[in-house]
Design a protein around this motif. Sequence first.
Motif, mmCIF file in Angstrom:
data_model
loop_
_atom_site.group_PDB
_atom_site.id
_atom_site.type_symbol
_atom_site.label_atom_id
_atom_site.label_comp_id
_atom_site.label_asym_id
_atom_site.label_seq_id
_atom_site.Cartn_x
_atom_site.Cartn_y
_atom_site.Cartn_z
ATOM 1 N N GLU A 316 0.825 -1.204 0.000
ATOM 2 C CA GLU A 316 0.000 0.000 0.000
ATOM 3 C C GLU A 316 0.859 1.254 0.000
ATOM 4 O O GLU A 316 0.578 2.217 -0.733
ATOM 5 C CB GLU A 316 -0.928 0.022 1.208
ATOM 6 N N SER A 317 1.919 1.252 0.802
ATOM 7 C CA SER A 317 2.794 2.417 0.854
ATOM 8 C C SER A 317 3.463 2.654 -0.498
ATOM 9 O O SER A 317 3.571 3.798 -0.970
ATOM 10 C CB SER A 317 3.852 2.227 1.941
ATOM 11 N N GLU A 318 3.905 1.579 -1.151
ATOM 12 C CA GLU A 318 4.528 1.704 -2.466
ATOM 13 C C GLU A 318 3.513 2.219 -3.498
ATOM 14 O O GLU A 318 3.841 3.075 -4.336
ATOM 15 C CB GLU A 318 5.102 0.355 -2.896
ATOM 16 N N MET A 319 2.294 1.694 -3.448
ATOM 17 C CA MET A 319 1.273 2.139 -4.391
ATOM 18 C C MET A 319 0.986 3.626 -4.220
ATOM 19 O O MET A 319 0.919 4.377 -5.211
ATOM 20 C CB MET A 319 -0.010 1.326 -4.200
ATOM 21 N N GLN A 320 0.826 4.063 -2.968
ATOM 22 C CA GLN A 320 0.537 5.474 -2.733
ATOM 23 C C GLN A 320 1.699 6.357 -3.178
ATOM 24 O O GLN A 320 1.490 7.422 -3.775
ATOM 25 C CB GLN A 320 0.209 5.689 -1.257
ATOM 26 N N GLU A 321 2.916 5.910 -2.909
ATOM 27 C CA GLU A 321 4.085 6.669 -3.350
ATOM 28 C C GLU A 321 4.155 6.718 -4.870
ATOM 29 O O GLU A 321 4.494 7.753 -5.460
ATOM 30 C CB GLU A 321 5.346 6.041 -2.775
ATOM 31 N N SER A 322 3.819 5.603 -5.520
ATOM 32 C CA SER A 322 3.846 5.587 -6.985
ATOM 33 C C SER A 322 2.839 6.577 -7.551
ATOM 34 O O SER A 322 3.085 7.224 -8.571
ATOM 35 C CB SER A 322 3.535 4.179 -7.513
ATOM 36 N N TRP A 323 1.704 6.704 -6.868
ATOM 37 C CA TRP A 323 0.690 7.636 -7.354
ATOM 38 C C TRP A 323 1.187 9.079 -7.268
ATOM 39 O O TRP A 323 1.064 9.838 -8.224
ATOM 40 C CB TRP A 323 -0.608 7.480 -6.558
ATOM 41 N N THR A 324 1.731 9.441 -6.118
ATOM 42 C CA THR A 324 2.120 10.850 -5.929
ATOM 43 C C THR A 324 3.360 11.228 -6.719
ATOM 44 O O THR A 324 3.486 12.367 -7.167
ATOM 45 C CB THR A 324 2.341 11.148 -4.438
ATOM 46 N N THR A 325 4.274 10.279 -6.941
ATOM 47 C CA THR A 325 5.523 10.610 -7.632
ATOM 48 C C THR A 325 5.475 10.402 -9.134
ATOM 49 O O THR A 325 6.160 11.103 -9.882
ATOM 50 C CB THR A 325 6.685 9.768 -7.088
ATOM 51 N N THR A 326 4.679 9.448 -9.584
ATOM 52 C CA THR A 326 4.822 8.971 -10.966
ATOM 53 C C THR A 326 3.504 8.831 -11.713
ATOM 54 O O THR A 326 3.310 9.406 -12.783
ATOM 55 C CB THR A 326 5.560 7.607 -10.971
ATOM 56 N N ILE A 327 2.587 8.049 -11.145
ATOM 57 C CA ILE A 327 1.392 7.671 -11.899
ATOM 58 C C ILE A 327 0.380 8.812 -11.968
ATOM 59 O O ILE A 327 -0.133 9.134 -13.049
ATOM 60 C CB ILE A 327 0.775 6.393 -11.306
ATOM 61 N N GLY A 328 0.103 9.439 -10.838
ATOM 62 C CA GLY A 328 -0.824 10.570 -10.854
ATOM 63 C C GLY A 328 -0.382 11.674 -11.819
ATOM 64 O O GLY A 328 -1.180 12.122 -12.664
ATOM 65 N N PRO A 329 0.885 12.124 -11.732
ATOM 66 C CA PRO A 329 1.347 13.144 -12.689
ATOM 67 C C PRO A 329 1.235 12.694 -14.140
ATOM 68 O O PRO A 329 0.880 13.491 -15.018
ATOM 69 C CB PRO A 329 2.801 13.355 -12.277
#
Length: 334
Positions: A316-329
């Motif tokens: 979950e922590s990795e997924m959330q980090e991926s969203w804010t750093t990479t996937i969301g942008p």
Amino acid sequence: MTRFTRRLTATAAAALIALSFQSFTPAHAEPGVNPELGGAPHITNIEKVNERWDKVSVYSAAMNKVIVNDVYKAPSSGAPTFYLLPGIDGGDNLDPGGSWAPGTKSWFGMTDIQGFFANRNVNVVSPLGGQFSWWTNWVNDASRQYQTYMTAELPPLIDAQYNTNGRNAVGGLSSTGGTAVDYAIQAPGRFQAVGSYSGMLNPSRDPGQIGITLMGGGVSADNMWGPGGGPLWIAHDPTLNVAKLRGVAVYAAASNTGDVGDVDRMPAGSGNFTGGMIERIVWESTRAFADAAAAAGIPITYVARPTGSHTWGLFESEMQESWTTTIGPALGVG
């Protein structure tokens, strides 16, 4: 090969055997083949869990069966879609003595999908099932054509039902981390961003490790991509095909220690030998992928976490980090 890598490879089988034997008896059967369905892929049912959460049943023509998908709807139409693959258990609890209901050892059952994405304008979709399938296409099993489902069948149906903007990302955990990245290689243009959360990103390097894991489900890896190390293993290896990811936003993370930490959300003083060993294996794989990306000039977000023991807390922590750093942008959503 370093001494650490040799020692890790020598002990990998023991850890994966332990995981597989814990995961031998399915909690319940997946939705099976229904010869009366037929036709093109289509939505067969939508069950509303709450105002934002639907359970969408989709007929897969490629596999001639129905797949249930958790869908957390974006607050506004015209949003992109973030797909999250299940792990080796397909969202069910396969460990003896567990108390999860079928379909709840999943992204929607084990993580705060609704809280994290409540104010983010994105549809989050997570399919269930596919135990011991690697969520890929199998050469010798017509009932396991999950790559086709995820890259060709499901997205157009989600786009039409939820009026999306057609932009997509996909992430996977553990056994499906490498698969998520591989989708962008196998189906160029379908996914604008991918995330691997403690995943195996160089499967052709040691097919035996994957073979042992799949043996826990009573299936042979040879039926997946043919004999280990053969052409299909190479074709589905993200590390060997990293140049094909140019233009895709990529996130890859794992813990470089496997040590239990706060991120795991385990009781104080808990140990997790098997999870720690698996995490170190996938970190070696993730590091190899990151090195290959750097050598090929492919920019990625690579994170080596100081703690984490192959748990839902870590994923979950990795997924959330991926969203804010990479996937969301990459999807244009904050």
